[in-house]
Design an enzyme around this catalytic site. Sequence first.
Site, PDB file in Angstrom:
ATOM      1  N   PHE A 246       0.992  -1.093  -0.095  1.00  0.00           N
ATOM      2  CA  PHE A 246      -0.208   0.133   0.121  1.00  0.00           C
ATOM      3  C   PHE A 246       0.888   1.443   0.110  1.00  0.00           C
ATOM      4  O   PHE A 246       0.376   2.215   0.399  1.00  0.00           O
ATOM      5  CB  PHE A 246      -1.038   0.040   1.249  1.00  0.00           C
ATOM      6  CG  PHE A 246      -1.808  -1.262   1.170  1.00  0.00           C
ATOM      7  CD1 PHE A 246      -2.749  -1.588   0.325  1.00  0.00           C
ATOM      8  CD2 PHE A 246      -1.673  -2.084   2.197  1.00  0.00           C
ATOM      9  CE1 PHE A 246      -3.426  -2.467   0.228  1.00  0.00           C
ATOM     10  CE2 PHE A 246      -2.530  -3.034   2.380  1.00  0.00           C
ATOM     11  CZ  PHE A 246      -3.421  -3.581   1.447  1.00  0.00           C
ATOM     12  N   ILE A 471       2.256  -7.191  -5.360  1.00  0.00           N
ATOM     13  CA  ILE A 471       1.981  -6.919  -3.833  1.00  0.00           C
ATOM     14  C   ILE A 471       0.559  -7.291  -3.615  1.00  0.00           C
ATOM     15  O   ILE A 471      -0.014  -6.901  -2.393  1.00  0.00           O
ATOM     16  CB  ILE A 471       1.851  -5.352  -3.714  1.00  0.00           C
ATOM     17  CG1 ILE A 471       0.943  -4.366  -4.341  1.00  0.00           C
ATOM     18  CG2 ILE A 471       3.360  -5.032  -3.616  1.00  0.00           C
ATOM     19  CD1 ILE A 471       1.211  -2.885  -4.017  1.00  0.00           C
ATOM     20  N   ARG A 594      -8.517   0.026 -20.193  1.00  0.00           N
ATOM     21  CA  ARG A 594      -8.661  -1.409 -20.533  1.00  0.00           C
ATOM     22  C   ARG A 594      -8.587  -2.470 -19.154  1.00  0.00           C
ATOM     23  O   ARG A 594      -7.476  -2.388 -18.542  1.00  0.00           O
ATOM     24  CB  ARG A 594      -7.503  -1.835 -21.377  1.00  0.00           C
ATOM     25  CG  ARG A 594      -7.415  -3.216 -22.127  1.00  0.00           C
ATOM     26  CD  ARG A 594      -6.213  -3.303 -22.844  1.00  0.00           C
ATOM     27  NE  ARG A 594      -5.821  -4.391 -23.686  1.00  0.00           N
ATOM     28  CZ  ARG A 594      -4.878  -4.910 -23.967  1.00  0.00           C
ATOM     29  NH1 ARG A 594      -3.683  -4.126 -23.756  1.00  0.00           N
ATOM     30  NH2 ARG A 594      -4.557  -6.152 -24.478  1.00  0.00           N
ATOM     31  N   ILE A 595      -9.522  -3.169 -19.046  1.00  0.00           N
ATOM     32  CA  ILE A 595      -9.555  -3.953 -17.832  1.00  0.00           C
ATOM     33  C   ILE A 595      -8.790  -5.259 -18.380  1.00  0.00           C
ATOM     34  O   ILE A 595      -9.368  -6.202 -18.892  1.00  0.00           O
ATOM     35  CB  ILE A 595     -10.953  -4.348 -17.285  1.00  0.00           C
ATOM     36  CG1 ILE A 595     -11.361  -2.980 -16.878  1.00  0.00           C
ATOM     37  CG2 ILE A 595     -10.860  -5.160 -16.050  1.00  0.00           C
ATOM     38  CD1 ILE A 595     -10.715  -2.272 -15.809  1.00  0.00           C
ATOM     39  N   PRO A 598     -10.891  -9.168 -15.222  1.00  0.00           N
ATOM     40  CA  PRO A 598     -11.852  -8.837 -14.619  1.00  0.00           C
ATOM     41  C   PRO A 598     -12.138  -9.238 -13.130  1.00  0.00           C
ATOM     42  O   PRO A 598     -12.425  -8.680 -12.029  1.00  0.00           O
ATOM     43  CB  PRO A 598     -13.022  -9.312 -15.409  1.00  0.00           C
ATOM     44  CG  PRO A 598     -12.558  -9.354 -16.643  1.00  0.00           C
ATOM     45  CD  PRO A 598     -11.110  -9.783 -16.584  1.00  0.00           C
ATOM     46  N   LYS A 666      -5.215   1.778 -17.540  1.00  0.00           N
ATOM     47  CA  LYS A 666      -5.150   2.968 -16.813  1.00  0.00           C
ATOM     48  C   LYS A 666      -4.765   2.699 -15.119  1.00  0.00           C
ATOM     49  O   LYS A 666      -3.748   3.811 -14.525  1.00  0.00           O
ATOM     50  CB  LYS A 666      -6.441   3.693 -16.608  1.00  0.00           C
ATOM     51  CG  LYS A 666      -6.339   4.472 -17.890  1.00  0.00           C
ATOM     52  CD  LYS A 666      -7.878   5.393 -17.716  1.00  0.00           C
ATOM     53  CE  LYS A 666      -7.977   6.420 -18.961  1.00  0.00           C
ATOM     54  NZ  LYS A 666      -9.299   7.266 -18.824  1.00  0.00           N
ATOM     55  N   GLY A 667      -4.949   1.496 -14.818  1.00  0.00           N
ATOM     56  CA  GLY A 667      -4.542   1.315 -13.546  1.00  0.00           C
ATOM     57  C   GLY A 667      -5.669   1.538 -12.268  1.00  0.00           C
ATOM     58  O   GLY A 667      -6.432   2.444 -12.454  1.00  0.00           O
ATOM     59  N   GLY A 669      -5.313   0.264  -8.848  1.00  0.00           N
ATOM     60  CA  GLY A 669      -5.134   0.024  -7.358  1.00  0.00           C
ATOM     61  C   GLY A 669      -5.639   1.130  -6.402  1.00  0.00           C
ATOM     62  O   GLY A 669      -5.538   0.701  -5.251  1.00  0.00           O
ATOM     63  N   GLU A 670      -5.581   2.476  -6.966  1.00  0.00           N
ATOM     64  CA  GLU A 670      -5.988   3.376  -5.845  1.00  0.00           C
ATOM     65  C   GLU A 670      -7.331   4.066  -6.185  1.00  0.00           C
ATOM     66  O   GLU A 670      -7.892   4.564  -5.226  1.00  0.00           O
ATOM     67  CB  GLU A 670      -4.760   4.485  -6.275  1.00  0.00           C
ATOM     68  CG  GLU A 670      -3.801   4.508  -5.037  1.00  0.00           C
ATOM     69  CD  GLU A 670      -2.369   4.417  -5.883  1.00  0.00           C
ATOM     70  OE1 GLU A 670      -1.497   4.473  -5.196  1.00  0.00           O
ATOM     71  OE2 GLU A 670      -2.230   3.891  -6.766  1.00  0.00           O
TER      72      GLU A 670
END
Length: 718
Positions: A246, A471, A594-595, A598, A666-667, A669-670
């Site tokens: 994190f 992670i 783009r995923i 899923p 695009k990402g 995680g956040e």
Amino acid sequence: MTTTTAASAAVRGAVGVAHTRVEGRAKVTGAARYAGEIPFAGLAHGWLVLSTITRGRISDVETAPVLDMPGVLTVLHHGNAPRLKTDYVGLLGVPPDPTAAVFQDDRVPHAGWPVALVVAETPEEAREAAEALVVTYEEEPHDTALVADHPDAYAASGHMSAETDKGDLETQLAASAVVVEAEYTTPEEQHSMMEPHAATALWDGGTLEVVDSNQGVSWVRSELATMFSLDPASVRVRSEHIGGGFGSKGLRAHQVSAVMAATALRRPVRVVMTRRQLFSLAGYRSPTTQRIRLGADPDGRLRALEHRSLNQTSTVYEFVEPGAAVARVLYDADAHRTANHVVRLDVPTPTWMRAPGEAPGSFAIETALDELAERCGVDPVELRLRNEPEVGPVSGLPFSSRNLTACFREGARRFGWADRDPRPGTRRDGRWLLGTGTAAGSYGAGAAPSTALLTAEADGSFTVRIAAADIGTGARTALTLVAADALETAPERVRVRIGDSDFGHAMIAGGSMGTRSWAWAVTAAAAELRTRLAPGTSIPPEGITVQSDTTEAIGALAQKERHSYGAQFAEVAVDVSTGEVRVRRMLGIFAAGRIVNPLTARNQLVGGMTWGISMALHEEAVRDRNTGGHYAPDLAGYHVATHADVPDIEADWVDDHDPDDPVGIKGIGEVGIVGAAAAVANAVWHATGVRHRHLPIRPDRVLEASMRTPADRGAADA
């Protein structure tokens, strides 16, 4: 529910189809070993000794009695530790946090500062000796309290500009029909990952090896090589499995002290932080005090926006929690001003934590937007749609794609927002008051140069080697799918190896840039390899290997505002007689490019939303002003959301394609946490009619608010 949308279903091949983790069986059977579990012959164990004062100097370290204790091998401290190089700019473009450069002088800048390392044959012997070590100090006055009007606060840039300003703010506020002006605060938060920080250092001939749990082996290798004045080629860092980070798992005291001890003893040394030590040694999210001023026309269109954020940093290193950053992306106004300020206190250094800046900043700006909607008599979703910018509010750059409107429309439809009675405090379910709330979220979609090695094996399979870090996000699986599609083969024929600095430079797992950066490098390597595998080409027994480097391609990318977006919706139940707040359901709809997978994508988004619930209702690390230390620095005293707190959470996404982006990822995680706490807080207001501007929304705060008279409530909300 299924997360296979029209966008993902339209993608051919492996990418866009749900896949279980390629390392899943190894993890659930225990075959996947973490940094603190890997055996080494002759392993010694180090235990960090932390300061018991808040500020001052070390006057004496009484090592002799401890060295006579069973199993003790050495005690390292400022009097005998090797000198380290610290006056340099690191791989991430900033100087290293001196907290990692342990035992360099006698100064103690905060409670929990590392003052010694005791090394022994067993961890039990090391701990017993560490607790017996007597360290004498000369104490000095300290200041650990973050207050809004601290006289020593100053503007600080961090990884972005400290202040932005356009238009005449005061003139536009004066011309506004509706003005919202309020202060919002968020508390200190801890990363609370499942796996504590652990590192083992050893010398193999002339090579220093570090087996670690970190978010970027290239980064840690570069920092260690520079600190210890070593040739980077003689340093190898490996980090195969990581139990969460994190943002906290960069260069820390445990790696550096382990290297010191291994060098002194010429045998492997492992240092593992305890959960309590993490509270002072592994970084945290700084508390913030944020001030918002909004001015709008009667229909809710913004004329003025000011967002000022203040966070604390340590006296040894400046870290900025850029709370005002999210306002620079989400909303525009004729007059627009943002500022990030810090104040140096006698506390540990904060660090990156999931959605740094955006998570606390979105709570403030999205709560203020909700207050504006209430005062204008405009639906909260509609108010946000009316303030959609055409270009970057501060940069003026075009958006690569911006589908936040689609997120809100789809989310409102699926959540049943149209049936919402806008009046607060009108819905009940027995003893519970019910309310719904919404908020927007955004997080940047960047990329950093990376390299990847790709080998066509003689047996027809492929091996990817890249210094990526998984992670817990499912990076191995995502890169397997990306490589399979780029090679036009099945995922079962692709092996992905990660977490080894010998594989070359790669972006860290952070900033929602990991998968995007690594996938770009893997795709480039696959394109090169395919040109080498023309029909009829024979593959030698050792295979054919190519290496990619995306530095030039990333540098050529057109300048645009690139972000993921999300619309958060929450329903809460509040019992004002007990102070309980229960989140009954949440829905997040995201526009995140783009995923790739899923299955793991939904896990990431739901995880972020869960953390948003925790942020809104539970998490709060409290310091004793007299000592600078925490009250109950453990997972018994620091409350995070558990299964009982997690309701029906749904996460899905809309089509979000950028034709000019060669990767399209695009990402995620956040972005899942951004706006989530605000959505819960706004729902609590809708349930009770009381606005909570200070997180977390604890039962005592709900009780206190419920005992106010209506006039008191109005004054408190003003």
